[in-house]
Scaffold this active site. Sequence first.
Site, PDB file in Angstrom:
ATOM      1  N   MET A 146       0.853  -1.191   0.000  1.00  0.00           N
ATOM      2  CA  MET A 146       0.000   0.000   0.000  1.00  0.00           C
ATOM      3  C   MET A 146       0.885   1.237   0.000  1.00  0.00           C
ATOM      4  O   MET A 146       1.320   1.708   1.049  1.00  0.00           O
ATOM      5  CB  MET A 146      -0.942  -0.019   1.206  1.00  0.00           C
ATOM      6  CG  MET A 146      -2.045  -1.054   1.105  1.00  0.00           C
ATOM      7  SD  MET A 146      -3.016  -1.232   2.619  1.00  0.00           S
ATOM      8  CE  MET A 146      -1.995  -2.432   3.522  1.00  0.00           C
ATOM      9  N   CYS A 175      -0.806  -0.406  -9.745  1.00  0.00           N
ATOM     10  CA  CYS A 175      -0.875   0.920  -9.139  1.00  0.00           C
ATOM     11  C   CYS A 175      -1.640   1.884 -10.047  1.00  0.00           C
ATOM     12  O   CYS A 175      -1.300   2.056 -11.217  1.00  0.00           O
ATOM     13  CB  CYS A 175       0.523   1.472  -8.879  1.00  0.00           C
ATOM     14  SG  CYS A 175       0.509   3.097  -8.079  1.00  0.00           S
ATOM     15  N   ASN A 232      -7.946 -10.051  -4.264  1.00  0.00           N
ATOM     16  CA  ASN A 232      -7.667  -8.808  -3.546  1.00  0.00           C
ATOM     17  C   ASN A 232      -8.720  -7.766  -3.903  1.00  0.00           C
ATOM     18  O   ASN A 232      -9.141  -7.683  -5.052  1.00  0.00           O
ATOM     19  CB  ASN A 232      -6.267  -8.309  -3.932  1.00  0.00           C
ATOM     20  CG  ASN A 232      -5.910  -6.958  -3.338  1.00  0.00           C
ATOM     21  OD1 ASN A 232      -5.412  -6.091  -4.042  1.00  0.00           O
ATOM     22  ND2 ASN A 232      -6.138  -6.760  -2.061  1.00  0.00           N
TER      23      ASN A 232
END
Length: 324
Positions: free
Chosen positions: A9, A99, A200
């Site tokens: 993260m 990302c 996820n």
Amino acid sequence: MGRLLLAPMEGLADYLLRDVLTQVGGYDGAVTEFVRASGSLLPHRTYRRISPEIDNGGRTSGGTPVVVQLLGSDPAALAENAARLCELSPPGVDLNFGCPAKTVNSHGGGAMLLADPECLYRIAGAVRRAVPRHIPFTAKMRLGVEDTSLALDCARALEAGGAEGLVVHARTKRDGYRPPAHWEWIARIRDVVKLPVVANGEVWSEDDWRRCRSVSGADDVMLGRGAVSDPFLARRIAAGAEVPADRDAEWSELLHLIGDFWERVQLKVEARHAPGRLKQWINMLRRNFPAAELLYQDLRAQPECRAVDHVLRRHGVPLLQAAA
């Protein structure tokens, strides 16, 4: 019951918070924030800065193995830097194709690469050849840039390039972090690849974890913001427990973790930045802990470390440093 992994993260979970969260227990592995690999060969100190766990056998203080993630768009540069990283014997090497940040995507990295499955194949192949076979090599992807039209092709390309495992964040770049996560697409990806797939996205509770596994068909789940906002989530899942009716015991334990985090943040960053790091975490804890709301309101206007110390002590946070 499958594995539980702590997500990378960027801008949120650096090694300090990663260490605190994995102390609680329940995790089988974690992944660092990305290391950007472009035109230069990075020195060992760059990897050690992102992942100090390297000097602890690649594990957090709680014993959780930490895979190091690389980000970039040039196959040769990524391969060269992966080889340099492997000199430090990390528990694994991961590639970032997920990302959504503009600062990353504007340079053609992260989720933007999902528009070109052939590029994913070239990158994965180059890195696979550079990473020794005894070091696991994985990748993390989203479902696409604007839509999911290339999701299956991207997954196939990463598998064909040599990735041994795949984490799928079940949203596109365009989706950002807006709910829902499209877990059904993870099931579709699992149908077209043979490598292990980890689910996820949007897992905030035990019930979310169960539904995610049911819809996606994946045994393994990676926890992200849900783990930061509820540090005990992984431990409860691993133990087969549910959220206690009275969370006072968890909050009491959390006070010690907050104190540990605050002490270590002050050693890592400049004093003017330290309060912001703490407030960021406390703000996320408000989702699950009513006492965090009161703590956050008392902290939010405090810009200096000394004032933060006073607030934390008033709320029962144990601090090692001498009282001011």
